[in-house]
Design a protein around this motif. Sequence first.
Motif, PDB file in Angstrom:
ATOM      1  N   LYS A  63       1.052  -1.156  -0.199  1.00 37.69           N
ATOM      2  CA  LYS A  63      -0.064   0.233   0.046  1.00 37.69           C
ATOM      3  C   LYS A  63       0.771   1.269  -0.089  1.00 37.69           C
ATOM      4  CE  LYS A  63      -3.238  -2.490   2.941  1.00 37.69           C
ATOM      5  NZ  LYS A  63      -4.078  -2.630   4.026  1.00 37.69           N
ATOM      6  N   ALA A  64       0.588   2.454  -0.764  1.00 35.91           N
ATOM      7  CA  ALA A  64       1.231   3.456  -0.643  1.00 35.91           C
ATOM      8  C   ALA A  64       0.445   4.732  -0.200  1.00 35.91           C
ATOM      9  CB  ALA A  64       1.726   3.702  -2.081  1.00 35.91           C
ATOM     10  N   LEU A  65       1.092   5.606   0.255  1.00 35.32           N
ATOM     11  CA  LEU A  65       0.370   6.628   0.823  1.00 35.32           C
ATOM     12  C   LEU A  65       1.298   8.205   0.625  1.00 35.32           C
ATOM     13  CD1 LEU A  65       0.331   4.870   3.703  1.00 35.32           C
ATOM     14  CD2 LEU A  65      -1.443   6.376   3.851  1.00 35.32           C
ATOM     15  N   ALA A  66       0.495   8.990  -0.370  1.00 36.93           N
ATOM     16  CA  ALA A  66       1.044  10.315  -0.479  1.00 36.93           C
ATOM     17  C   ALA A  66       1.095  11.088   0.859  1.00 36.93           C
ATOM     18  CB  ALA A  66       0.434  11.153  -1.562  1.00 36.93           C
ATOM     19  N   VAL A  67       2.388  11.360   1.148  1.00 35.28           N
ATOM     20  CA  VAL A  67       2.642  12.141   2.412  1.00 35.28           C
ATOM     21  C   VAL A  67       3.179  13.517   2.224  1.00 35.28           C
ATOM     22  CG1 VAL A  67       3.759  11.956   4.482  1.00 35.28           C
ATOM     23  CG2 VAL A  67       2.875   9.837   3.606  1.00 35.28           C
ATOM     24  N   GLN A  68       2.678  14.512   2.799  1.00 32.72           N
ATOM     25  CA  GLN A  68       3.355  15.639   2.797  1.00 32.72           C
ATOM     26  C   GLN A  68       3.732  16.404   4.030  1.00 32.72           C
ATOM     27  OE1 GLN A  68      -0.394  15.471   1.120  1.00 32.72           O
ATOM     28  NE2 GLN A  68       1.018  14.754  -0.294  1.00 32.72           N
ATOM     29  N   GLY A  69       4.920  16.055   4.017  1.00 32.84           N
ATOM     30  CA  GLY A  69       5.817  16.850   5.655  1.00 32.84           C
ATOM     31  C   GLY A  69       5.448  15.751   6.427  1.00 32.84           C
ATOM     32  N   GLY A  70       6.274  15.910   7.522  1.00 34.37           N
ATOM     33  CA  GLY A  70       6.098  15.191   8.820  1.00 34.37           C
ATOM     34  C   GLY A  70       7.212  14.449   9.397  1.00 34.37           C
ATOM     35  N   PHE A  71       7.014  13.420  10.220  1.00 36.17           N
ATOM     36  CA  PHE A  71       8.073  12.810  10.723  1.00 36.17           C
ATOM     37  C   PHE A  71       8.037  11.159  10.806  1.00 36.17           C
ATOM     38  CE2 PHE A  71       8.467  17.024  12.456  1.00 36.17           C
ATOM     39  CZ  PHE A  71       9.817  17.126  12.366  1.00 36.17           C
TER      40      PHE A  71
END
Length: 125
Positions: A63-71
């Motif tokens: 599974k893939a997730l688009a992630v905008q910033g974070g840790f």
Amino acid sequence: MADKTFRLDVVAPDAQLYSGDASIVVAQTTVGQIGIMANHEPMLAELAPGGCVVLTDDAGVRKALAVQGGFLSVTADTVTVLAEAAQFSDDVDVAAERAVLDSAAEGSEDFLRAKSRVRAVEAVS
């Protein structure tokens, strides 16, 4: 197989997107791409703008997730992705995001968001 998996939580301010076991997580960080498997050394990494996170759950499903910033936080038996915003690749309109990539200024917030979403789709295609 329990010794080859770890607990994974992916959370954003508005939702908990994933909570369960995983066998591997691959994330794009500000210092490069990193893969995390069971028994990884504890660490903390900043997620890259325009990046994505790919997980393989304990059943072997990617599974893939688009992630905008974070840790990304790794402890002895848990990996936590704390994202500013995140979205599963299944929910992405790829044609619309490619249009944004063509029209938005490179490096802008819109460009990085679209890049992240396209990367997530391509990661599991």
